[in-house]
Design a protein around this motif. Structure first.
Motif, PDB file in Angstrom:
ATOM      1  N   ARG A   1       0.830  -1.209   0.000  1.00 39.34           N
ATOM      2  CA  ARG A   1       0.000   0.000   0.000  1.00 39.34           C
ATOM      3  C   ARG A   1       0.865   1.259   0.000  1.00 39.34           C
TER       4      ARG A   1
ATOM      5  N   GLN B   1       2.111   1.785  -3.526  1.00 38.90           N
ATOM      6  CA  GLN B   1       1.030   2.273  -4.386  1.00 38.90           C
ATOM      7  C   GLN B   1       0.732   3.739  -4.119  1.00 38.90           C
ATOM      8  N   ALA B   2       0.711   4.116  -2.828  1.00 42.44           N
ATOM      9  CA  ALA B   2       0.453   5.515  -2.475  1.00 42.44           C
ATOM     10  C   ALA B   2       1.570   6.416  -2.988  1.00 42.44           C
TER      11      ALA B   2
ATOM     12  N   GLU C   1       3.469   5.892  -5.595  1.00 43.54           N
ATOM     13  CA  GLU C   1       3.343   6.006  -7.049  1.00 43.54           C
ATOM     14  C   GLU C   1       2.258   7.013  -7.424  1.00 43.54           C
ATOM     15  N   ARG C   2       1.147   6.989  -6.686  1.00 43.03           N
ATOM     16  CA  ARG C   2       0.057   7.915  -6.992  1.00 43.03           C
ATOM     17  C   ARG C   2       0.458   9.363  -6.750  1.00 43.03           C
ATOM     18  N   SER C   3       1.309   9.576  -5.756  1.00 44.91           N
ATOM     19  CA  SER C   3       1.698  10.947  -5.408  1.00 44.91           C
ATOM     20  C   SER C   3       2.942  11.421  -6.152  1.00 44.91           C
TER      21      SER C   3
END
Length: 206
Positions: A20, A23-24, A26-28
Motif C-alpha cells: 500500500r 502504491q500511495a 506512485e500515486r503521489s
C-alpha cells in the motif's frame, strides 16, 4: 501451536502495508524507497518482533519506556528503534542508556523533555538524537502535543538551545474518525510552512 500463526499474520500484514505504501507513493509521484515505515511493536512479544525482523524489517517503535528497555536488549543491535509518543522527562536518560540504538524520539512536546533528552545525550557521549516535535492538531485533551500556535516556538528552542538533538520534523496523531483526519494534517502542513526546513514530516493515525 498458536504463536507461529500469529507471527505469520504479522509478517503478512507488514507486506500488505508495504504494498500500500508503494502504491500511495506512485500515486503521489514520490519515491517509495524514501518512505520509511516504522512498525510499532508496543505490547507485542519479543518473538513476534523477531519474526518481523527475520522477514527483513529493521525499523520498530515502542510507546512505553519500561517495556522498551526490557525488550530492546533481547533483539538485534541493527534495529533502528523509535520511541513514539509522550516520554516522561525522568525516564529520558534511562531510555537512552538502555537502548543505545535508539534512533529517534517522536514526541517532544515541551521544552522540559527537550532539555532532559539533550542533557542525557551529552552525558552518555552518543551521537545527536533525532527528534520529532509532536503537535496536537486535533485539540483533544487526551493527546499529548504542543498547540499548533506554539509549534514554531518549540521547534526554534530545540534547534537553538539543544545542540545534542537533531530536529527532524513534526508528528501528530489524527482523530479516530478518518474523515476528520485530513483536517488534522492540513494543520500540520500549515505548521510546516511557517519557515521550517525539515527532513521528515510524519503523519500518525490512531
Amino acid at each position: 501451536m498458536a504463536a507461529p500463526a500469529v507471527e505469520s499474520f504479522a509478517v503478512a500484514a507488514l507486506r500488505s502495508v508495504m504494498v500500500r505504501v508503494r502504491q500511495a507513493a506512485e500515486r503521489s509521484g514520490a519515491r517509495a524507497e524514501n518512505v520509511r515505515v516504522v512498525a510499532v511493536s508496543k505490547t507485542k512479544p519479543v518473538s513476534l518482533i523477531r519474526d518481523v525482523y527475520d522477514a527483513g524489517h529493521r525499523r520498530f517503535g515502542e510507546n512505553y519506556a519500561q517495556e522498551f528497555v526490557e525488550k530492546a536488549p533481547q533483539l538485534p543491535e541493527d534495529i533502528e528503534w523509535h520511541f513514539v509518543g509522550h516520554l516522561q522527562s525522568n525516564k529520558a536518560k534511562m531510555l537512552l542508556s538502555a537502548v543505545p540504538n535508539l534512533a529517534m524520539v517522536e514526541g517532544v512536546d515541551n521544552e522540559k523533555i527537550a532539555n532532559h533528552l539533550d542533557r542525557a545525550v551529552s552525558s552518555l557521549g552518543r551521537n545527536p538524537l533525532k527528534v520529532l516535535v509532536q503537535v496536537n492538531t486535533s485539540g483533544e485533551v487526551s493527546k499529548s502535543g504542543v498547540e499548533p500556535a506554539n509549534c514554531l516556538e518549540l521547534v526554534k528552542y530545540v534547534k537553538s538551545r539543544c545542540p545534542n538533538l537533531e530536529f527532524s520534523g513534526l508528528m501528530t496523531i489524527g482523530m479516530p474518525d478518518y474523515t476528520s483526519t485530513p483536517a488534522n494534517f492540513k494543520v500540520m502542513f500549515f505548521s510546516q510552512c511557517q519557515g521550517m526546513k525539515m527532513n521528515h514530516l510524519v503523519h500518525c493515525e490512531v
